[in-house]
Design a protein around this motif. Sequence first.
Motif, mmCIF file in Angstrom:
data_model
loop_
_atom_site.group_PDB
_atom_site.id
_atom_site.type_symbol
_atom_site.label_atom_id
_atom_site.label_comp_id
_atom_site.label_asym_id
_atom_site.label_seq_id
_atom_site.Cartn_x
_atom_site.Cartn_y
_atom_site.Cartn_z
ATOM 1 N N ALA A 1 0.826 -1.205 0.000
ATOM 2 C CA ALA A 1 0.000 0.000 0.000
ATOM 3 C C ALA A 1 0.865 1.261 0.000
ATOM 4 C CB ALA A 1 -0.930 -0.005 1.214
ATOM 5 N N VAL A 2 1.955 1.233 0.764
ATOM 6 C CA VAL A 2 2.865 2.391 0.794
ATOM 7 C C VAL A 2 3.466 2.617 -0.584
ATOM 8 C CG1 VAL A 2 5.005 3.301 1.755
ATOM 9 C CG2 VAL A 2 3.377 2.148 3.253
ATOM 10 N N ASP A 3 3.905 1.540 -1.240
ATOM 11 C CA ASP A 3 4.487 1.658 -2.583
ATOM 12 C C ASP A 3 3.502 2.284 -3.561
ATOM 13 O OD1 ASP A 3 6.874 0.520 -1.783
ATOM 14 O OD2 ASP A 3 6.271 -1.511 -2.322
ATOM 15 N N TRP A 4 2.283 1.749 -3.585
ATOM 16 C CA TRP A 4 1.304 2.189 -4.579
ATOM 17 C C TRP A 4 0.812 3.600 -4.279
ATOM 18 C CZ3 TRP A 4 -3.551 3.965 -5.567
ATOM 19 C CH2 TRP A 4 -4.055 3.771 -6.858
ATOM 20 N N LEU A 5 0.487 3.887 -3.023
ATOM 21 C CA LEU A 5 -0.053 5.197 -2.672
ATOM 22 C C LEU A 5 1.006 6.292 -2.793
ATOM 23 C CD1 LEU A 5 -2.496 6.772 -1.677
ATOM 24 C CD2 LEU A 5 -1.812 6.255 0.672
ATOM 25 N N CYS A 6 2.243 5.980 -2.450
ATOM 26 C CA CYS A 6 3.322 6.963 -2.573
ATOM 27 C C CYS A 6 3.505 7.367 -4.031
ATOM 28 C CB CYS A 6 4.610 6.388 -2.003
ATOM 29 S SG CYS A 6 5.962 7.586 -1.898
ATOM 30 N N GLN B 1 7.484 8.028 4.615
ATOM 31 C CA GLN B 1 6.992 8.262 5.963
ATOM 32 C C GLN B 1 5.690 9.048 5.939
ATOM 33 O OE1 GLN B 1 7.999 6.904 8.720
ATOM 34 N NE2 GLN B 1 6.440 7.987 9.918
ATOM 35 N N GLN B 2 5.595 10.047 5.047
ATOM 36 C CA GLN B 2 4.346 10.800 4.924
ATOM 37 C C GLN B 2 3.228 9.906 4.414
ATOM 38 O OE1 GLN B 2 5.813 13.908 2.344
ATOM 39 N NE2 GLN B 2 5.856 15.398 3.999
ATOM 40 N N THR B 3 3.563 8.991 3.525
ATOM 41 C CA THR B 3 2.556 8.052 3.015
ATOM 42 C C THR B 3 2.078 7.119 4.118
ATOM 43 O OG1 THR B 3 3.713 8.128 0.875
ATOM 44 C CG2 THR B 3 2.070 6.406 1.179
ATOM 45 N N VAL B 4 2.996 6.672 4.971
ATOM 46 C CA VAL B 4 2.608 5.833 6.111
ATOM 47 C C VAL B 4 1.669 6.602 7.033
ATOM 48 C CG1 VAL B 4 3.460 4.684 8.195
ATOM 49 C CG2 VAL B 4 4.676 4.390 6.033
ATOM 50 N N GLN B 5 1.967 7.889 7.267
ATOM 51 C CA GLN B 5 1.093 8.706 8.113
ATOM 52 C C GLN B 5 -0.311 8.801 7.523
ATOM 53 O OE1 GLN B 5 1.684 9.924 11.057
ATOM 54 N NE2 GLN B 5 3.873 9.544 11.218
ATOM 55 N N LEU B 6 -0.400 8.949 6.186
ATOM 56 C CA LEU B 6 -1.710 9.019 5.544
ATOM 57 C C LEU B 6 -2.447 7.693 5.654
ATOM 58 C CD1 LEU B 6 -3.778 10.592 3.917
ATOM 59 C CD2 LEU B 6 -2.545 9.983 1.834
ATOM 60 N N LEU B 7 -1.738 6.576 5.484
ATOM 61 C CA LEU B 7 -2.378 5.270 5.623
ATOM 62 C C LEU B 7 -2.883 5.043 7.041
ATOM 63 C CD1 LEU B 7 -0.014 3.042 3.462
ATOM 64 C CD2 LEU B 7 -2.443 3.429 3.064
ATOM 65 N N ARG B 8 -2.175 5.573 8.024
ATOM 66 C CA ARG B 8 -2.658 5.484 9.407
ATOM 67 C C ARG B 8 -3.968 6.248 9.575
ATOM 68 N NH1 ARG B 8 3.250 6.471 12.321
ATOM 69 N NH2 ARG B 8 4.038 4.324 12.029
ATOM 70 N N LYS B 9 -4.077 7.386 8.878
ATOM 71 C CA LYS B 9 -5.339 8.135 8.919
ATOM 72 C C LYS B 9 -6.432 7.384 8.172
ATOM 73 C CE LYS B 9 -3.070 12.609 9.433
ATOM 74 N NZ LYS B 9 -2.793 13.948 8.855
ATOM 75 N N PHE B 10 -6.061 6.674 7.098
ATOM 76 C CA PHE B 10 -7.029 5.819 6.407
ATOM 77 C C PHE B 10 -7.565 4.750 7.357
ATOM 78 C CE2 PHE B 10 -5.527 6.325 1.704
ATOM 79 C CZ PHE B 10 -5.980 7.627 1.729
ATOM 80 N N GLU C 1 -0.811 17.707 6.406
ATOM 81 C CA GLU C 1 0.637 17.552 6.328
ATOM 82 C C GLU C 1 1.129 17.522 4.887
ATOM 83 O OE1 GLU C 1 4.165 14.472 7.805
ATOM 84 O OE2 GLU C 1 2.094 14.189 8.453
ATOM 85 N N LEU C 2 0.431 16.790 4.024
ATOM 86 C CA LEU C 2 0.843 16.693 2.630
ATOM 87 C C LEU C 2 0.640 18.010 1.891
ATOM 88 C CD1 LEU C 2 -0.573 13.168 1.714
ATOM 89 C CD2 LEU C 2 1.826 13.803 1.984
ATOM 90 N N LEU C 3 -0.484 18.691 2.139
ATOM 91 C CA LEU C 3 -0.750 19.969 1.486
ATOM 92 C C LEU C 3 0.257 21.025 1.926
ATOM 93 C CD1 LEU C 3 -4.658 20.059 1.732
ATOM 94 C CD2 LEU C 3 -3.287 19.597 -0.298
ATOM 95 N N ALA C 4 0.557 21.059 3.229
ATOM 96 C CA ALA C 4 1.522 22.028 3.741
ATOM 97 C C ALA C 4 2.912 21.768 3.181
ATOM 98 C CB ALA C 4 1.542 21.986 5.273
ATOM 99 N N ALA C 5 3.291 20.495 3.080
ATOM 100 C CA ALA C 5 4.602 20.159 2.531
ATOM 101 C C ALA C 5 4.714 20.595 1.073
ATOM 102 C CB ALA C 5 4.847 18.655 2.652
#
Length: 528
Positions: free
Chosen positions: A49-54, A70-79, A381-385
């Motif tokens: 999931a990290v590979d594909w979503l990143c 790491q940002q992708t992992v954070q988003l998956l945690r929110k998922f 986090e992603l938008l701010a980055a």
Amino acid sequence: MEGRGVPPGPYRATKLWNEVTTSFRAGMPLRKHRQHFKKYGNCFTAGEAVDWLCDLLRNNSNFGPEVTRQQTVQLLRKFLKNHVIEDIKGRWGSENLDDNNQLFRFPATSPLKTLPRRHPELRKNSIENFTKDKDSVFKLRNLSRRTPKKHGLHFSQENAEKRNHEIIIEDQENSTDKREISQEDIEEVWRYIILIYLQTILGVPSLEELINPSQVIPQYIMYNMTNTSKHGVVVLQDKSDDLPHWVLSAMKCLANWPRSNDTNNPTYVGFERDVFRTIADYFLDFPEPLLTFEYYELFVNILGLLQPHLERVAINALQLCCLLLPPPNRRRLQLLMRMISRMSQNVDMPKLHDVMGTRSLMIHTFSRCVLCCAEEVDLDELLAARLVSFLMDHHQEILQVPSYLQTAVEKHLDYLKKGHVKNPGDGLFAPLPTYSYCKQISAQEFDEQKVSTSQAAIAELLENIIKNKSLPLKEKRRKLKQFQKEYPLIYQKRFPTTESEAALFGEKPTIKQSMLILRKPKFRSLRY
């Protein structure tokens, strides 16, 4: 997903969330997995999931290619927390997810978030009030005693001509009076001009849903336009609002590393990391982001103009939006962007993190102190980055004072001071500002220009290394060797022959004789 499906408008962060979750749910490959001697169908590992979503996020212009795992992992945690996904046993609600082989699947329920909707009756009243008062938006107090209502600026060309014609007629009726422009009138002109320009640049029918005109403080704009240093940085009259001296010294130290003017700095191992943590702690301690909570929706919408062919539009829009900031916030933003931009480009800067590079560390550290929502948003986090990355690359243009804005205001004030015309048909009314878009280019042309620009910047870096007289000869050799390894084509273009490379160090090239032309030694006969 290229990020083109979410047009500018209110609640854009929620719309982006729905777009990302829909694309993830539709495109994430599912297959059978074995775990603990059991087979599970239609599932995926966290690592997959990290590979594909990143990859999905990096190819989306709203987030950009600098999205990290790491940002992708954070988003998956929110998922997982919001039940976009669940573990293989149906558990969700926590953020217990890591970049590993743990199995997850999609639930049967829809993960989309509902958009907040304004009550139809309230919307109707808002439109009626706006229609009723739009003709009085820009009348001066001495022409009309009614206070201008601050509503959204949604004016068609026909309405603009009608409004200007009415002003002309009223000018004729009052042409015998001497009109004086008050400070309040000047401030209204500034508010009117900047909102008109912003609406035109963003290409939206109305700013009503993005920003309340009452949030635009003309005094801030006027101060940010006029009280600047020779470098364009805001100068504060009230020094109590400025950054503390120790923070300014620390920022100057890292921005000019290792050639800081302050020679009293200690030089122990890890000193630069301690200075960086001190600066980061100071900025992260602010109760509000530098771009303020009230402008969050406005800046998030500008992130959707960050397409390759709309880069100039995004720069001009951000240039105007940053003028709306309180002067202390604008000054902090200017100094912060200058520091992190210089640090990320400084080849002499020691490593500040064991894993992340300097640029990634700058974006990861300061993104939330630049942009975030008052209420936690899952894509904050992603938008701010993405925004901080763009600001770093274009801060010199974005945070400079636009001269055309001052010119437009002066033209409007000049018209209003004169106040009268001879004939209504002369058309001498206040002209609306116009915005000319640059010529749109294809994605291929943009990529070619980007490559040529990047190569020019890298070639300039090579020249700086070559011409740096303060650099020891051994250190210069090491840097040139490293540069040759990283950018062999650019290095070969600069030094096409060994003679040209040797001339830099004042040496003669050592030419090895070919093995073919070596003379074979004569062997004597063993016989006497």
